[in-house]
Design an enzyme around this catalytic site. Structure first.
Site, PDB file in Angstrom:
ATOM      1  N   HIS A 199     -56.028   9.549 -37.366  1.00 43.40           N
ATOM      2  CA  HIS A 199     -56.094  10.977 -37.056  1.00 43.40           C
ATOM      3  C   HIS A 199     -55.180  11.279 -35.865  1.00 43.40           C
ATOM      4  O   HIS A 199     -55.234  10.596 -34.836  1.00 43.40           O
ATOM      5  CB  HIS A 199     -57.529  11.415 -36.747  1.00 43.40           C
ATOM      6  CG  HIS A 199     -57.648  12.905 -36.746  1.00 43.40           C
ATOM      7  ND1 HIS A 199     -57.255  13.676 -35.675  1.00 43.40           N
ATOM      8  CD2 HIS A 199     -58.047  13.775 -37.706  1.00 43.40           C
ATOM      9  CE1 HIS A 199     -57.426  14.953 -35.985  1.00 43.40           C
ATOM     10  NE2 HIS A 199     -57.915  15.035 -37.210  1.00 43.40           N
ATOM     11  N   ASP A 352     -62.320  18.155 -35.901  1.00 43.00           N
ATOM     12  CA  ASP A 352     -61.346  18.318 -36.976  1.00 43.00           C
ATOM     13  C   ASP A 352     -61.648  17.373 -38.147  1.00 43.00           C
ATOM     14  O   ASP A 352     -61.525  17.746 -39.316  1.00 43.00           O
ATOM     15  CB  ASP A 352     -59.942  18.050 -36.413  1.00 43.00           C
ATOM     16  CG  ASP A 352     -58.877  18.555 -37.359  1.00 43.00           C
ATOM     17  OD1 ASP A 352     -58.829  19.782 -37.579  1.00 43.00           O
ATOM     18  OD2 ASP A 352     -58.135  17.727 -37.918  1.00 43.00           O
TER      19      ASP A 352
END
Ligand SMILES: C=CC1=C(C)c2cc3[nH]c(cc4nc(cc5[nH]c(cc1n2)c(C)c5CCC(=O)O)C(CCC(=O)O)=C4C)c(C)c3C=C
Ligand code: FES
Ligand code: FE2
Length: 418
Positions: A199, A352
């Protein structure tokens, strides 16, 4: 200059916890909180909250065959655990009497669920549940609690960014075991996030943590400081079986270096070997010594596989390596980058990850459903079948993972600074 140790105050545990700790110990007391709709189950190994828990904690680790396979494990495992107990108790005493992992996981969970309530009102209220593998609050307790709370959906969220069959795999097998003994709550929609090593915001938070410490070096040497990424090692048997952890750790390292945009040299080394079998090398302490011999005497250690402080960072890195090993080896200046803890960018990363998962899935990834090439464990096979079925109602399991189009927008709230 051995400033990591001097400047770092190991967080003292504010209270001693009883043998069984609530999976939601910081949120449970509030009677004004509405009934949660979405559970965020935070999987991790956990750490002892006080030294009385150390013996049982080590025993659970050393007898877990998902974690490690030893010859005559039922005898050798307890023997290693009991031989290690006193030494490990001393280490926990030196970092304040216990592991801060519960404190950090609860802070991260609270900040994450607050942030999710704002950006995903359709799934709110969210509530976090701490699910530790080897110490209370145990994984099984977290599932009992979320069932009691009457949630509609539950996201099983590993807090190890990089997947290993020894860590996340073991926690998932424990969930499968739990539901062998009781009815599966089919009214809850389950899904799983089992890895998030690449990520972009994870790389960004590690890059921030490195920059913070680079500033402590004299300007003349700053560009030549060696960035030594260090991760928990793994038995070579697991590596040869095809465990994805080593390459996932390497991916986080590569992304962090790209995000840093610096020309400093870097290497990935491995720490925390346990027991007699061969593990992945080079070891962190040997590497510090060897680099010092080569004349590399300005080093930053970056724990790249841990998202919060615990014994491996506060003791092994700060006390044993930054202080004792580096000093003896003649290192001139060594720093240790902080772990993400409650850094606002880290909370944005967690948010997120869960947001993308809840919006577009998949409920269970094809990557998880694929076993290691040399896996012969029926436990792994059955557990993957179990999760395929458990998560099948939540979304289309065949749906491919859609990565966020660009770098996600970071919304930094007034989250507590680490
Ligand atoms: C017995 C084999 C072990 C394997 C394989 C292993 C892999 C592994 N562990 C982590 C993260 C952590 N481990 C921590 C402590 C710890 N780990 C083991 C054993 C194995 N780990 C033991 C026996 C212990 C206890 C401490 C000790 O005896 O040295 C911790 C710290 C927990 C805390 O204090 O809060 C973490 C975190 C990873 C990422 C990993 C990778 C595959
Ligand atoms: S050991 Fe990796 S899937 Fe079984
Ligand atoms: Fe470990």
């Amino acid at each position: 200059m051995f400033s990591s140790l001097c400047r770092y105050n190991a967080p003292r545990l504010s209270r001693m916890y009883s043998a069984k700790t609530s999976a939601t110990c910081t949120t449970r007391q509030d009677p004004n909180k509405p009934k949660p709709k979405t559970a965020i189950v935070m999987l991790n190994m956990g750490g002892p909250q006080n030294i009385d828990q150390v013996g049982d904690y080590l025993l659970r680790i050393m007898t877990d065959r998902d974690m490690i396979q030893l010859p005559m494990q039922s005898k050798l495992g307890p023997w290693i655990a009991s031989r290690r107990t006193e030494e490990v108790q001393k280490k926990y005493l030196e970092i304040g009497g216990g592991s801060p992992i519960l404190k950090w996981t609860n802070s991260q969970g609270m900040l994450l669920t607050e942030s999710l309530d704002k950006c995903l009102p359709e799934f709110a209220p969210h509530k976090h549940y701490v699910a530790f593998r080897y110490v209370s609050p145990f994984t099984e307790d977290a599932f009992e609690e979320l069932e009691k709370d009457g949630v509609e959906r539950a996201v099983i969220f590993s807090q190890y960014p990089q997947y290993s069959c020894a860590t996340t795999g073991s926690s998932l097998n424990a969930i499968a075991d739990h539901y062998k003994l009781r009815p599966i709550p089919r009214h809850i929609k389950f899904s799983m996030i089992e890895r998030w090593a690449t990520h972009p915001l994870l790389a960004r938070v590690f890059a921030d943590r490195i920059r913070e410490k680079l500033l402590a070096f004299d300007e003349e040497v700053r560009d030549d400081v060696l960035i030594l990424f260090t991760a928990h090692s793994l038995p070579l048997k697991a590596v040869s079986r095809g465990d994805t952890y080593p390459h996932e750790v390497a991916a986080t390292v590569a992304n962090t270096m790209i995000e840093l945009k610096l020309k400093n040299p870097h290497r990935l080394v491995w720490q925390s070997k346990v027991g007699p079998l061969p593990w992945l090398q080079p070891y962190t302490d040997d590497s510090i010594k060897a680099y010092a011999k080569q004349g590399r005497r300005h080093i930053i250690l970056v724990p790249i596989a841990f998202v919060n402080e615990h014994i491996e960072t506060l003791h092994e890195l700060d006390i044993e390596y930054c202080h004792d090993v580096a000093k003896e080896a003649g290192v001139v200046h060594i720093e240790r980058a902080s772990t993400p803890n409650a850094h606002p960018t880290f909370i944005a990363a967690l948010t997120d990850i869960v947001k993308n998962h809840l919006r577009s899935g998949p409920a269970v990834s094809k990557q998880f459903l694929t076993r290691c090439p040399h896996c012969v464990s029926q436990r792994c096979h059955k557990s993957k079948e179990f999760f395929k079925s458990l998560c099948s109602d939540s979304y289309n399991t065949q749906e491919p993972f859609v990565p966020p189009p660009n770098m996600p927008k970071v919304i930094i709230t007034e989250a507590s600074k680490a």
